[in-house]
Design an enzyme around this catalytic site. Structure first.
Site, mmCIF file in Angstrom:
data_model
loop_
_atom_site.group_PDB
_atom_site.id
_atom_site.type_symbol
_atom_site.label_atom_id
_atom_site.label_comp_id
_atom_site.label_asym_id
_atom_site.label_seq_id
_atom_site.Cartn_x
_atom_site.Cartn_y
_atom_site.Cartn_z
ATOM 1 N N HIS A 307 0.852 -1.189 0.000
ATOM 2 C CA HIS A 307 0.000 0.000 0.000
ATOM 3 C C HIS A 307 0.885 1.236 0.000
ATOM 4 C CE1 HIS A 307 -3.116 2.843 1.133
ATOM 5 N NE2 HIS A 307 -3.964 1.925 0.714
ATOM 6 N N ASP A 364 -7.979 -5.294 -0.053
ATOM 7 C CA ASP A 364 -8.486 -6.144 -1.126
ATOM 8 C C ASP A 364 -8.088 -7.610 -0.979
ATOM 9 O OD1 ASP A 364 -9.705 -4.036 -2.582
ATOM 10 O OD2 ASP A 364 -7.732 -3.396 -3.253
HETATM 11 N N1 CMC Z 1 4.182 -7.591 -4.823
HETATM 12 C C1 CMC Z 1 5.510 -7.552 -4.956
HETATM 13 N N2 CMC Z 1 6.286 -6.469 -4.751
HETATM 14 C C2 CMC Z 1 5.658 -5.349 -4.402
HETATM 15 C C3 CMC Z 1 4.263 -5.285 -4.242
HETATM 16 C C4 CMC Z 1 3.522 -6.455 -4.471
HETATM 17 N N3 CMC Z 1 2.184 -6.451 -4.335
HETATM 18 N N4 CMC Z 1 3.894 -4.021 -3.908
HETATM 19 C C5 CMC Z 1 5.036 -3.314 -3.845
HETATM 20 N N5 CMC Z 1 6.098 -4.106 -4.154
HETATM 21 C C6 CMC Z 1 7.528 -3.721 -4.149
HETATM 22 C C7 CMC Z 1 7.865 -2.903 -5.374
HETATM 23 O O1 CMC Z 1 8.307 -3.741 -6.426
HETATM 24 C C8 CMC Z 1 8.939 -2.003 -4.842
HETATM 25 O O2 CMC Z 1 10.135 -2.769 -4.741
HETATM 26 P P1 CMC Z 1 11.590 -2.046 -4.980
HETATM 27 O O3 CMC Z 1 11.713 -1.042 -3.880
HETATM 28 O O4 CMC Z 1 12.562 -3.161 -4.907
HETATM 29 O O5 CMC Z 1 11.510 -1.439 -6.344
HETATM 30 C C9 CMC Z 1 8.501 -1.689 -3.414
HETATM 31 O O6 CMC Z 1 7.708 -2.833 -3.030
HETATM 32 C C10 CMC Z 1 7.664 -0.430 -3.279
HETATM 33 O O7 CMC Z 1 6.568 -0.538 -4.172
HETATM 34 P P2 CMC Z 1 5.967 0.632 -5.053
HETATM 35 O O8 CMC Z 1 5.303 0.057 -6.249
HETATM 36 O O9 CMC Z 1 7.027 1.680 -5.252
HETATM 37 O O10 CMC Z 1 4.904 1.223 -4.045
HETATM 38 P P3 CMC Z 1 3.716 2.166 -4.416
HETATM 39 O O11 CMC Z 1 3.378 2.914 -3.189
HETATM 40 O O12 CMC Z 1 4.023 2.970 -5.637
HETATM 41 O O13 CMC Z 1 2.523 1.144 -4.825
HETATM 42 C C11 CMC Z 1 0.724 -0.353 -4.663
HETATM 43 C C12 CMC Z 1 1.533 0.739 -3.952
HETATM 44 C C13 CMC Z 1 -0.542 -0.634 -3.858
HETATM 45 C C14 CMC Z 1 0.289 0.142 -6.045
HETATM 46 C C15 CMC Z 1 1.588 -1.632 -4.785
HETATM 47 O O14 CMC Z 1 1.936 -2.099 -3.500
HETATM 48 C C16 CMC Z 1 0.891 -2.741 -5.570
HETATM 49 O O15 CMC Z 1 0.974 -2.758 -6.799
HETATM 50 N N6 CMC Z 1 0.168 -3.690 -4.873
HETATM 51 C C17 CMC Z 1 -0.591 -4.701 -5.572
HETATM 52 C C18 CMC Z 1 -1.933 -4.130 -6.048
HETATM 53 C C19 CMC Z 1 -2.898 -3.917 -4.894
HETATM 54 O O16 CMC Z 1 -3.109 -4.779 -4.057
HETATM 55 N N7 CMC Z 1 -3.551 -2.731 -4.893
HETATM 56 C C20 CMC Z 1 -4.580 -2.395 -3.893
HETATM 57 C C21 CMC Z 1 -4.148 -1.283 -2.990
HETATM 58 S S1 CMC Z 1 -5.216 -1.123 -1.532
HETATM 59 C C22 CMC Z 1 -6.765 -0.675 -2.144
HETATM 60 C C23 CMC Z 1 -6.813 0.717 -2.611
HETATM 61 O O17 CMC Z 1 -7.019 1.631 -1.800
HETATM 62 O O18 CMC Z 1 -6.637 0.945 -3.815
#
Ligand code: CMC
Length: 428
Positions: A307, A364
């Site tokens: 998140h 989710d």
């Molecule tokens: N699986 C594997 N690695 C992950 C995941 C995941 N679900 N989420 C984040 N990471 C890793 C990412 O690769 C990155 O690694 P590194 O630092 O080595 O590059 C690190 O964790 C930080 O991730 P980020 O993508 O920079 O974080 P963000 O804040 O931009 O993204 C997120 C947040 C929710 C989009 C992401 O965690 C994600 O894609 N999760 C899966 C989709 C999901 O479950 N979304 C629902 C969110 S909650 C409901 C809502 O309010 O929308």
């Protein structure tokens, strides 16, 4: 004493006030930045460090896993309030008195019909259309049938527009599902409560008397409350920014629905179940999928994990996990994907990759398991999220309008070609 931030560029110092929120959050107020520095801007893709507004609706502490609506904890609201009370709280800032709640409920019921011609629009979609696309279009179409609700500036006109959309949105959401299932469209029953009526509109059969199930309705009510607001997330920011151009409430909501659809946002609930099903079909080897999620050369992500703001347990996921177990037990359902989900979470929560990045199950991760137990089709999961988020979007839109926020218009740093002479087609 108020704090000041000092910025130094090429030896020139600039001071900016620091705003303090009621929960001791601090934000550097850079409203004058471009003026005083002669055009220097900030750059923050994904707005990871940018506050877009001051808001009095929802407080979220991602480090501590705290979520409160207007000061009330999500745990207490999920336990003690119903969805309509929470909607009122978010939109008007206080829990309603009995009289206020009765009036709110009656005003919504008074508007709970949808123009028959809306059915023609729904008819134009193929049955295979994703319900989120249909819902976004139908919400936008509401504008044509309710033109008074477009240009709403006074509190009174806003109230009317709000009550109308709270009334009509569940009808439209239910219709998107009924269309896919080839069921006749239903207008519900005003003698039922908001959530019970939603359930009836989704599931009633033309040849069967609808029977309410308290376990199902309580679970739905709780899920809607847990999704009701989450401060400046992608869809809410969309609603606020579209509304900031003075597009009406319904146009802003329609845009919010589109933003919610994506699998990194609300669409994750559908993606989680699809992922769990795929893992099950592949023999249930959770370790294999944890490795795939960690592999930077693999596009697979553990859906329902991670998140932007929570770097601790998402408090909503904690409540939903318990609710999922209770609902399955109460309804006597055994769902093997719940075990796969619990297995995945256990491995991930102990794995260094996830621990280091503070990736926890989000809202989710378990919600789809409950929706499934309630008989809701997978492609409707994000619609259920939208039904819950509706009061939050409305509250945030109303706050933005009442605070007379300026049009949302970010800056950029241009990195394209500098000026060059036009080349005629024969020279290219
Ligand atoms: N699986 C594997 N690695 C992950 C995941 C995941 N679900 N989420 C984040 N990471 C890793 C990412 O690769 C990155 O690694 P590194 O630092 O080595 O590059 C690190 O964790 C930080 O991730 P980020 O993508 O920079 O974080 P963000 O804040 O931009 O993204 C997120 C947040 C929710 C989009 C992401 O965690 C994600 O894609 N999760 C899966 C989709 C999901 O479950 N979304 C629902 C969110 S909650 C409901 C809502 O309010 O929308």
């Amino acid at each position: 004493m108020s704090k000041i931030a000092t910025l130094e560029i090429d030896g020139n110092k600039y001071e900016f006030p620091i705003i303090e929120g009621t929960e001791k959050e601090f934000g550097i107020d850079i409203k004058t930045l471009r003026n005083v520095t002669g055009g220097v801007t900030t750059i923050d893709p994904g707005y990871k460090n940018t506050g877009s507004c001051e808001s009095g609706i929802t407080f979220l502490d991602g480090e501590k896993g705290i979520l409160r609506y207007c000061g009330y904890t999500i745990e207490e609201l999920a336990e003690k309030a119903d969805f309509l009370e929470v909607a009122y709280l978010l939109i008007f800032g206080e829990l309603p008195t009995t009289e206020q709640l009765t009036k709110f409920d009656e005003d919504i019921k008074e508007e709970s019909h949808v123009d028959e011609d809306m059915k023609k629009i729904l008819d134009g979609f193929p049955k295979s259309a994703h319900p989120m696309g249909v819902l976004s279009s139908l919400t936008s179409a509401l504008i044509a049938f309710n033109p008074d609700s477009v240009d709403v500036d006074s509190e009174e006109a806003m109230y009317d527009a709000i009550v109308k959309v709270l009334a009509k949105f569940p009808v439209l959401a239910a219709w998107t599902m009924r269309k896919r299932k080839s069921l006749p469209l239903d207008y519900g029953d005003n003698s039922l409560g908001y959530v019970e009526n939603l359930h009836k509109m989704m599931f009633s059969r033309p040849n069967k008397t609808y029977e309410a199930n308290q376990i199902v309705n309580n679970a739905l009510d709780k899920l809607l409350i847990l999704h009701a607001d989450h401060e400046q997330n992608c869809s809410t920011s969309t609603v606020r920014i579209v509304g900031s151009s003075h597009a009406g409430l319904y146009a802003s909501l329609s845009a919010g629905i589109s933003a919610l659809w994506g699998p990194l946002h609300g669409g994750a609930n559908q993606a989680v179940i699809e992922m769990l099903e795929a893992i099950k079909a592949d023999g249930g080897d959770t370790a294999k999928y944890i490795e795939k999620a960690k592999d930077k050369n693999d596009s697979f992500r553990l859906m329902g994990f991670g998140h932007r703001v929570y770097k601790n347990f998402d408090p909503r996921a904690k409540i939903i996990k318990v609710a999922a177990e209770e609902v399955l037990a109460d309804l006597g359902i055994e769902d093997p994907v719940l075990d796969i989900a619990k297995g995945l979470a256990k491995v991930a929560l102990e794995d260094e990759y996830f621990v280091k990045r503070k990736l926890y199950p989000n809202v989710d991760f378990y919600s789809g398991i409950i929706y499934r137990a309630l008989g809701i089709p997978t492609e409707m999961f994000t619609v259920m999220f939208a039904l819950g988020r509706l009061p939050g979007w409305i509250a945030q839109w109303r706050e933005m309008r009442l605070r007379k926020e300026p049009i949302g218009r970010p800056r950029q740093i241009y990195i394209g070609e500098t000026e060059r002479p036009f080349k005629s087609i024969s020279e290219r």
